[in-house]
Every structure is written in structure tokens, then in C-alpha cells.
Scaffold this motif. Structure first.
Motif, short mmCIF file in Angstrom:
data_model
loop_
_atom_site.label_atom_id
_atom_site.label_comp_id
_atom_site.label_asym_id
_atom_site.label_seq_id
_atom_site.Cartn_x
_atom_site.Cartn_y
_atom_site.Cartn_z
N UNK A 17 0.95 -1.09 0.21
CA UNK A 17 -0.13 0.22 0.14
C UNK A 17 0.76 1.35 0.08
N UNK A 18 0.33 2.60 -0.59
CA UNK A 18 1.77 3.29 -0.73
C UNK A 18 2.36 3.07 -2.17
N UNK A 19 2.64 2.21 -2.33
CA UNK A 19 3.98 2.07 -3.52
C UNK A 19 3.72 1.77 -5.34
N UNK A 20 4.39 2.46 -5.76
CA UNK A 20 3.59 2.58 -7.11
C UNK A 20 4.31 1.07 -7.74
N UNK A 119 -5.66 3.00 -8.07
CA UNK A 119 -5.82 3.91 -9.28
C UNK A 119 -5.41 4.09 -10.11
N UNK A 120 -6.34 3.82 -11.41
CA UNK A 120 -6.06 3.79 -12.15
C UNK A 120 -6.11 5.40 -12.54
N UNK A 121 -5.50 6.11 -13.59
CA UNK A 121 -5.41 7.90 -13.53
C UNK A 121 -5.60 7.74 -15.39
N UNK A 128 3.26 4.08 -13.17
CA UNK A 128 3.22 5.50 -12.19
C UNK A 128 2.46 5.11 -10.75
N UNK A 129 0.97 3.95 -11.42
CA UNK A 129 -0.01 4.12 -10.53
C UNK A 129 0.10 3.16 -8.81
N UNK A 130 -0.40 3.23 -8.25
CA UNK A 130 0.12 2.14 -6.85
C UNK A 130 -0.88 1.85 -6.08
#
Length: 460
Positions: A17-20, A119-121, A128-130
């Protein structure tokens, strides 16, 4: 490494969690930009350090836990939604018909899920998603009863020699989605010579959205069906029972009986009736668990004494840029009808407006409906193809005088095109226009189901 307990496994998952994905990608999986499913493979190979496989057994077999890495997205209104359905295991039509739910390939592999949400952006590189959240998921008891019903629906269709007619609209939470690169991905089925598209069990996008909102955003939904009810009845049977006592009453009588404000021209009025009759008065429909998880959308139908609605049934305005840039398999209109179940709330007039300008509207009943596969792949596809063809060739747009008004006309499919649906304007007025991909300007258009087709659907 073999994890000895589920708590140990979850503890490891939470380290991500919190890691890319860049931080987690030891083997440069993401260097291959075309690698499908690469984000999940990064977690499997680099983080949990086990070999990627497609076996029938769960990933962490000793614990009976299957790993799934799944995306969510942020909508324009800042709410969260699952980006896609969660694809599970391939359905072996030949073998699955010889199982029970407890011995099915679905249950053996997916009884316990380790879900890792990211989260997909748009416009962000996938590395770079994490990872936002990791959970060990077991189906809530009430959801499991619906999923058992869904599994039975899917398998019964295969047993009836209709695997080629499976549709995600057939079921509520558990779907049978297509799984293959193209239409040549066909498989034999046991009780028909017709080859069927390869399909996999999947948790529907709407069901995954409910999980995202609960576990990532801490939102709560309200259920109208109790576990004991679901063990004895289907969702449709429960819905029908809740509405049955009000059949034959006018909309005003229903409002008075359940204590809601009477606004018969308002869409919110029918929504308020629905939540009140389900025993959860005042609950917005998007907060009703069963509606959200099953992607059930309600539509009000008002029948004239002839049994036919006065108006055709409208959907959202057409985005022609989107329409012409998508393949049929990925098109909005196809997926709308493949993935959505519609709750028709049907009222009827017993007099014409000419007979009685103050005529009353009586409640006739409800119908939970999904469009048949054959209609989607024939009539709806015909309209999709015709619109693409006309826009490519250039629409015939003209302006004619009708009375004191100048009215825009075009050659988009009308209600007599194939008897099911058509395209026509739905804008504030004639000046409410949109630009087509070919540069033409046209009044905003909407997709409509023909009133005659809607009458057929609700006739019983």
C-alpha cells in the motif's frame, strides 16, 4: 514463500500500500508496453515471488486464496467506481454442467479473494499507479445467495444448449463475460452443435464498484433483502412481492399510503416510491445495495389505454465522437444493454386525455428485464453500424418549415428502421447542437427504444 496463515498473507499485501508499480517491479515487467495484465504479474512475480499461472487452483493454494489486482477510477463528480469487471476463471462448458455450486470451478478457485486495489488515472503511465488498499474478501452472506442464483442461471443456460446466448444481463452480481482476443475464440458446448464464445466467470463492474466504495472510500449501502429471503427467493421474486400490494392503486393513493410528497411529473417521485415500497424510505437508489451491485436501473413506463406508451424510452444523449471511435465489442450502446438490468415501473391510464383531461394514473406492476442477446447483436448492432456509415458518408441534414418553426431533419435511423430503436433529437431546442466527427453540426441526438418495443416488453 508459502504463507502459513491468511493474516500473514494480508500483512504482506499491506506492505504494498502506497507503493507505485515502478517500486514493486523487480523484473521490468512494465518495460513491455504491450504486456496485457502486466500490473497483476508485477504483484505476483516481484512482490509475492511466485510464478504466474492460469491453473484451476487458487494462487495461494494452501490457504485457498486467489489474488486479484484490480483498478478503480475517480469520476467527474469525484465519486469512485471500478474501472472494469473482475475477470475470474474460464468456464469449461463441458465440465461445469456436471458440478454443483460447491464443487464448481468458480467456487473452488474464488471462494476467498485477496483484492489489491489501485487507482487508474488517465494520462498517467501505468508504472506510476500505486496500490491503495489490500483486503481479504469473503462474500457477505446475502451476496453469496445472489451469486449462487447467478451461477445457477449461467449453468442452466449451458445445460439447455444455449451457452452461445449467455449475456451479462442474465444475472445480478456474477457474470459470464467474453474472454478471448476476438470472435474466433470459440468453444464447444455439451448440448448444442453451435460453438459458443469463450467466457469466464466475472464479478460485474457494478459489483466491484460497490466494493471500491465500501473498502476504499468507506461508503455504506443499504439492503432491502434479508439473507433468509434470498435463500428462498430470487431478487426478482422479492421485488415483485414488495410491489404487488399496490397494484391497481393510483400514483396519488400510493403516495398517500406510504407518506411521500405527490409529484407525479418528477423522476424523483418514482424513485421515492421505489425506496419506500422496498422498506427503506428516503434512500437514494444509488445507495440501495442490490441495485448498485447488480447495475439495476429503473425506468418509468406510462401506458395509454391501448397498452402502448405515449413516448418512446430515451437514454443519454449520444457522444458521436465516442460512438465512431469504438469497436462494436467496446461500444457504449452494446455494453449498456449487455450489462444493465432494467426495472420497469409500469403505470397505466384507463382513459384517453380526450375522454378525461384529469385522468388518473394506475400502478400496473414491475418488470425486471434485460435485453436478449439476439436483439443486441442484431437490431442494436444494425443501428450502431448504420450511424457509423452515415457519419462516414456525411449525414443528409436539412431544415424545413413546419408552421412558424424551422425544423432540422436528418437521415439517422427512425422508428421504422428495425422496430426496436431509433435516433432522434433530445436537446433544449433547435439551437442546442453538437459537432460530428466529420465536422457537421447537428442538433443533439439521443438513443431511444421504440414505444411499440417497450409495449411488447411490459405486455405481461
Amino acid at each position: 514463500m508459502e504463507y502459513q496463515t491468511k493474516d500473514e498473507l494480508l500483512s504482506k499485501a499491506k506492505e504494498a500500500e502506497g507503493k507505485s508499480f515502478t517500486e514493486l517491479d523487480k523484473y521490468n515487467r512494465l518495460g513491455n508496453i504491450n504486456a496485457k495484465g502486466a500490473l497483476g504479474q508485477v504483484i505476483e512475480e516481484s512482490f509475492f515471488e511466485y510464478t504466474v499461472n492460469s491453473e484451476a487452483r487458487p494462487d495461494f493454494e494452501n490457504l485457498g486464496v486467489e489474488l486479484k489486482v484490480t483498478p478503480f477510477k475517480r469520476n467527474k463528480n469525484q465519486s469512485l467506481s471500478a474501472k472494469e469487471r473482475l475477470v475470474l476463471n474460464i468456464i469449461n462448458y463441458i465440465e461445469e454442467v456436471n458440478t454443483t455450486f460447491d464443487t464448481s470451478s468458480f467456487w473452488k478457485k474464488n471462494e476467498n479473494l485477496l483484492l489489491m486495489f489501485y487507482e487508474w488515472q488517465p494520462n498517467v503511465d501505468r508504472q506510476d499507479f500505486y496500490i491503495h488498499k489490500s483486503i481479504l474478501f469473503q462474500y457477505p452472506e446475502e451476496d453469496l445467495e445472489v451469486i449462487k442464483q447467478d451461477w445457477k442461471t449461467i449453468v442452466e443456460k449451458i445445460r439447455n444448449g444455449k451457452a452461445h446466448e449467455l449475456s451479462e444481463g442474465d444475472t445480478n452480481y456474477l457474470g459470464a463475460c467474453t474472454k478471448g482476443s476476438n470472435k474466433s475464440s470459440l468453444r464447444s458446448q455439451p448440448f448444442s452443435e453451435i460453438k459458443a464464445m469463450q467466457r469466464a466467470y466475472s464479478l460485474k463492474q457494478s459489483y466491484m464498484t460497490s466494493l471500491v466504495r465500501k473498502y476504499v472510500n468507506q461508503e455504506e449501502l443499504i439492503s432491502f433483502a434479508k439473507v433468509e429471503e434470498l435463500k428462498a427467493k430470487t431478487l426478482e421474486e422479492i421485488l415483485t412481492e414488495r410491489f404487488a400490494p399496490y397494484i391497481g392503486l393510483t400514483d396519488l393513493e400510493i403516495a398517500n399510503r406510504i407518506g411521500i410528497e405527490y409529484k407525479n411529473k418528477s423522476k424523483a417521485f418514482v424513485a421515492n416510491i421505489i425506496s419506500a415500497l422496498l422498506g427503506i424510505k428516503g434512500t437514494k437508489l444509488d445507495k440501495i445495495a442490490e441495485f448498485t451491485k447488480a447495475n439495476i436501473q429503473f425506468k418509468t413506463v406510462r401506458l395509454e389505454p391501448t397498452g402502448k406508451p405515449k413516448e418512446s424510452m430515451s437514454f443519454k444523449n449520444i457522444d458521436f465522437q465516442e460512438w465512431t471511435s469504438e469497436s462494436w465489442e467496446d461500444s457504449y450502446i452494446r455494453n449498456l444493454f449487455f450489462e444493465t438490468r432494467f426495472l420497469f415501473v409500469v403505470f397505466e391510464y384507463t382513459e384517453t386525455k380526450e375522454q378525461n383531461p384529469n385522468r388518473k394514473l394506475f400502478f400496473k406492476g414491475i418488470k425486471l428485464w434485460n435485453m436478449p442477446y439476439s436483439t443486441i447483436d442484431n437490431e442494436i448492432k444494425q443501428i450502431w453500424e448504420e450511424v457509423n456509415k452515415l457519419i462516414t458518408e456525411g449525414l443528409q441534414i436539412s431544415h424545413v418549415k413546419r408552421g412558424k418553426k424551422i425544423v432540422e431533419t436528418n437521415n439517422l435511423p427512425k422508428s421504422n428502421f428495425n422496430g426496436v430503436a431509433h435516433i432522434r433529437p433530445k436537446g433544449k431546442d433547435g439551437t442546442d447542437k453538437v459537432m460530428l466527427p466529420n465536422g457537421q453540426s447537428i442538433t443533439k441526438q439521443c438513443f431511444w427504444l421504440n414505444s411499440t418495443y417497450v409495449a411488447e416488453i411490459v405486455s405481461n
